[in-house]
Enzyme design. Structure first.
Site, PDB file in Angstrom:
ATOM      1  N   ARG A  28       0.825  -1.206   0.000  1.00  0.00           N
ATOM      2  CA  ARG A  28       0.000   0.000   0.000  1.00  0.00           C
ATOM      3  C   ARG A  28       0.858   1.254   0.000  1.00  0.00           C
ATOM      4  NH1 ARG A  28      -3.580  -1.223   3.661  1.00  0.00           N
ATOM      5  NH2 ARG A  28      -5.186  -1.786   2.176  1.00  0.00           N
ATOM      6  N   ALA A  29       2.004   1.223   0.684  1.00  0.00           N
ATOM      7  CA  ALA A  29       2.867   2.402   0.742  1.00  0.00           C
ATOM      8  C   ALA A  29       3.345   2.797  -0.653  1.00  0.00           C
ATOM      9  CB  ALA A  29       4.063   2.131   1.654  1.00  0.00           C
TER      10      ALA A  29
END
Length: 709
Positions: A276-277
C-alpha cells in the site's frame, strides 16, 4: 459555533498539514490524512476549512446516497436511477463523533417492518452522508473498536453493508478519511493507521510573533466571522481554482520508470509492510506534480511523497516513534538519476506571493506557497479555535514535562537503566463479567461477541435475537387473527440478543524503584518485564497508569491514560535508589483507583505490583506507634483486597537466597505471585488465566480485624 468556517488560507503556518490536505483535495485516491499533534495546533480548524476548497459534486436529485447522475449505483437503496442530468451541491464534510453508535455510522434498518411487512425501511448513516465527500474523525485514536472495524470494511470495499438477521442493505461509501489525534491519549490500531494515505506531525509554535498572529486572526474571526471570511475570499477563490486546475491536469501527469524505481527503493529501504505504501507514494507524487502545474513526476515529488506517506508505516511496535531518516531517504533517491526535465508549462492559477517577511507556506514542491496568504516566520502555529491555544500551561502527560519528585533527599539516586528486550507475557485478566469499554482482556457484556441469551430491547433494537422473537410472538398468533403463513409481529415481541465479548481494563502498575532494585542487570530485567506488560496492554486496548515508590514516598509518574507509549517513555527514564516505602506505593494505588472509579465506574482495574516485597520505610503519615514498615505495607495490601481489587504481584527477587516477601505481599492482596521468568508466555509454569481477588468480603474483613488486633 459560527456557521461561517475559519478560512483555510487564514491558518497560520502548518506547512505539511495544509499541503497534505490540498493533495487529497487534488487526488482523493491518495487515501486521506492522519494529523498527529498536541492539543491546540489548528488540526481541527484546518480540516474543517478544507471542505470549502473542494469542487462541487453532481448528484441524482432526491438520492440520499449521493449517486452520480452519469453512473448511478445499481444497488442504491433509493434506486434504480436513470442516467441523466444531476444537481450540483457542495462537497460534504461529515464528522463522526467518538461516542457514535453503530447504527449512527452505518444506518439503521427497521427490523419490525422487515419481519412483519417484508419492507427494507432503511435510514442512512454517516457513511452514506460522507459518500463522495470527507469523513472527519476528531480524536480518532479514541474511537471504539467496533466502529473502527466498520470503517476498515467500508474503506476497503468502497461500500457499506447493513445486515440484520438475513435482511441486508448495501450502498456505496467512498470518502476521504481524515483523522486528528493527540498521541498522548493513545495510538491507533495498525490496521486503521495503514488506511490513512498520509500522516503529518504538527506542533505549536514557540515564536512570539507567530503566536501573536494566531491570536490576532482568531479574535478578528470571533468578532465578525462573515467579515473575516470576506477578507480572505480572494485567497480562498484562488486556491479553489488551483485545486480545480490540478484535478484537470492530474490524468495527464506521467509517472516514469525512474520515479517508480525511486518509490519502490524508498519503500523497500525503510522496510514498510505490504504494497500500500508504494501505491500511496505513487498517487501522492502524481498529485504533487499536478499541484505544481507539471505533467511529469520529479525526484523532489517522490521525496515529499515519502515524507508524507512512510513515517506511520515504518513502526514495528507502539514504542517506536514515527518519523523518517531524511539522510537515508536522500541516499536512496540519489541512486536513481532524474529523467530529462520537461519544459515548464504556463503556470496554473497561483495564490498570492508568499515573499517578503511572511515566511510562506512552502506547500508546493517548488516552494510557491501552496496558494496561501503570506505567513509570519516560525514553526506551525497554535490552533485558532482551541481554548487551550493561548495559555502555555504545562501538560502532566507530556513525555518531556518535568515531574515532581516524591523521593527524599536521602535517596541515593542512580542513573536510569535501559530496559531488557520485551517478550510475550501470560494473559492476566480480571475475574467475573464486566460491562466496560470494548477491549481484549477480560470477559464482559458487549455489543459484539458470542450470543449468550436474549432480553427486551432497551431503546432502539440493534441485535435481533430471531429465535427468541419468534418464541415470544408464537403464542399470540390466534388472538392477532393470523390468516396467512407469516407471523404477526408486534413491537413487544422483539428480543435483543445479549452478547459476551472482551473489555479493556485499567492496568495500574506499581513499580518498586528503591535501592533494593537498583542492581543494573536486575532493574533492566524488571523494566523489560513491565515493557512487555505495557505492550500487552496496548494490544488489549487497556488504559494504563504508573506509580513508582522509592526513598521517602510514592508518586504518580503517569496518570491513567490510553497512551501506552507515554508510560513506556516514563519507565525508560525511571531512576532508582533509596529506601523502600512499599506501603506508600500501595496507598497511592488505592487513592488513584478510588478517583478512577468515580470517573469511569464501568472500567474494572487490574493492579500489577512489581517488587521484591521488601519494605524498609513507612513513607506514609498517620501510622500507629510501633508500626513497622512491613506491618504498614501488609495493612495497606489488605485494604486493597477488602475492596475486591484484582491484583497480581510480579516477584523481582533473585539470587540463591530468597526471603519470599513478595509471596507474603501477594497473600495479603489475595493475589497470585509470578516471577519474572514465570511471566513469559512460553514458560513451563503454565498460563495465568485469571487474577484472584480476596477470598470473600467477610473473610477479608475478618482477616484484617484479626491481624490488626
Amino acid at each position: 459555533m459560527s456557521s461561517v468556517p475559519f478560512p483555510f488560507t487564514a491558518v497560520v503556518g502548518q506547512t505539511d498539514l495544509r499541503l497534505a490536505l490540498l493533495l487529497n483535495a487534488v487526488s482523493p485516491a491518495v487515501g486521506g490524512v492522519l494529523v498527529r499533534g498536541e492539543k491546540g495546533t489548528a488540526k481541527s480548524t484546518a480540516v474543517r476549512a478544507l471542505s470549502a476548497l473542494l469542487p462541487q459534486v453532481d448528484v441524482v436529485p432526491g438520492c440520499r446516497f449521493s449517486c452520480a447522475p452519469g453512473a448511478p449505483d445499481p444497488a442504491c437503496p433509493d434506486g434504480p436511477h436513470e442516467p441523466g442530468a444531476g444537481a450540483a451541491r457542495p462537497a460534504r464534510m461529515v464528522e463522526l463523533p467518538v461516542g457514535a453508535s453503530e447504527d449512527r455510522l452505518v444506518g439503521a434498518l427497521d427490523i419490525e417492518r422487515a419481519l412483519s411487512e417484508g419492507v427494507k425501511a432503511f435510514e442512512p448513516g454517516l457513511l452514506a452522508d460522507a459518500h463522495r465527500g470527507i469523513l472527519y474523525v476528531d480524536e480518532v485514536n479514541l474511537l471504539h473498536d467496533h466502529l473502527i472495524d466498520l470503517l476498515l470494511d467500508a474503506a476497503a470495499m468502497g461500500a457499506s453493508y447493513v445486515e440484520r438477521e438475513g435482511v441486508s442493505v448495501r450502498h456505496a461509501a467512498r470518502f476521504l478519511l481524515v483523522g486528528t489525534m493527540n498521541p498522548e491519549e493513545g495510538e491507533l490500531r495498525p490496521q486503521l493507521l495503514d488506511r490513512f494515505g498520509l500522516t503529518v506531525e504538527v506542533a505549536a509554535s514557540r515564536e512570539p510573533a507567530q503566536r501573536v498572529e494566531v491570536v490576532r486572526r482568531r479574535l478578528a474571526y470571533e468578532d465578525d466571522p462573515a467579515a473575516f471570511a470576506i477578507r480572505w475570499a480572494d485567497e480562498e477563490h484562488e486556491v479553489r481554482a488551483r485545486v480545480v486546475a490540478a484535478r484537470a491536469l492530474l490524468p495527464q501527469v506521467s509517472l516514469g520508470d525512474t520515479a517508480l524505481l525511486q518509490i519502490a527503493a524508498a519503500c523497500a529501504g525503510f522496510e514498510v509492510d505490504g504494497m500500500r505504501a508504494d501505491i500511496v507514494m505513487a498517487r501522492t507524487a502524481t498529485a504533487l506534480a499536478a499541484w505544481a502545474g507539471r505533467t511529469s513526476v520529479r525526484k523532489e515529488d517522490v521525496r515529499q511523497a515519502a515524507l508524507l506517506a512512510l513515517p506511520h508505516r515504518r513502526r514495528r511496535n507502539p514504542f517506536d516513534a514515527p518519523g523518517l531518516d531524511e539522510e537515508m531517504l536522500d541516499r536512496i533517491l540519489d541512486g536513481f538519476p532524474d529523467e530529462e526535465p520537461e519544459p515548464e508549462p504556463d503556470p496554473e492559477p497561483q495564490g498570492p506571493d508568499d515573499g517578503g517577511d511572511g515566511g510562506g507556506d512552502g506547500g508546493g514542491p517548488d516552494g510557491d506557497g501552496g496558494g496561501v496568504p503570506p505567513q509570519h516566520d516560525g514553526p506551525p502555529a497554535q490552533e485558532a479555535d482551541s481554548p487551550e491555544a493561548a495559555p502555555d500551561t504545562p501538560d502532566t502527560t507530556r513525555e518531556d514535562a518535568p515531574q515532581p519528585s516524591a523521593q527524599g533527599s536521602g535517596a541515593a539516586e542512580q542513573a536510569p537503566v535501559a530496559a531488557a528486550e520485551p517478550f510475550r507475557t501470560k494473559v492476566l485478566s480480571v475475574p467475573g463479567l464486566g460491562e466496560g469499554a470494548a477491549g481484549r482482556r477480560s470477559r464482559a457484556r458487549t455489543a459484539h461477541g458470542r450470543t449468550t441469551g436474549s432480553q427486551r430491547p432497551r431503546g432502539h433494537l440493534t441485535k435481533l435475537h430471531l429465535a427468541a422473537t419468534v418464541h415470544a410472538a408464537a403464542p399470540h398468533q390466534k388472538a392477532r387473527g393470523r390468516a396467512g403463513r407469516g407471523l404477526v409481529i408486534r413491537k413487544d415481541d422483539l428480543r435483543q440478543a445479549t452478547r459476551e465479548g472482551r473489555e479493556g481494563n485499567l492496568v495500574l502498575f506499581v513499580v518498586d524503584a528503591s535501592g533494593s532494585m537498583a542492581a543494573r542487570q536486575r532493574m533492566g530485567a524488571v523494566k523489560g518485564a513491565v515493557m512487555s506488560l505495557l505492550l500487552d496492554a496496548y494490544q488489549r486496548r487497556d488504559k494504563v497508569g504508573l506509580i513508582t515508590f522509592r526513598g521517602s514516598g510514592a508518586e504518580l509518574a503517569l496518570p491513567p491514560t490510553s497512551s501506552v507509549d507515554a508510560a513506556a517513555a516514563r519507565l525508560e527514564r525511571l531512576p532508582t535508589g533509596g529506601r523502600t516505602p512499599l506501603a506508600a506505593g500501595l496507598l497511592k494505588a488505592h487513592e488513584v483507583l478510588r478517583v478512577e472509579r468515580l470517573r469511569d465506574p464501568s472500567r474494572r482495574p487490574l493492579l500489577v505490583v512489581v517488587t521484591d516485597g521488601r519494605a524498609t520505610s513507612a513513607g506514609v503519615p498517620g501510622g500507629r506507634p510501633g508500626d513497622t514498615p512491613r506491618e504498614l505495607s501488609g495493612r495497606s495490601a489488605r485494604l486493597l483486597a477488602s475492596e475486591g481489587i484484582a491484583s497480581v504481584v510480579v516477584d523481582c527477587e533473585s539470587g540463591p537466597v530468597r526471603l519470599g516477601l513478595a509471596g507474603v505481599l501477594a497473600a495479603d492482596l489475595g493475589a497470585p505471585a509470578v516471577t519474572l521468568d514465570g511471566l513469559r508466555a512460553d514458560s513451563l509454569a503454565g498460563l495465568v488465566k485469571n487474577v484472584r481477588t480476596a477470598v470473600t468480603h467477610t473473610a477479608s474483613l475478618d482477616s484484617v480485624s484479626r491481624r490488626a488486633a
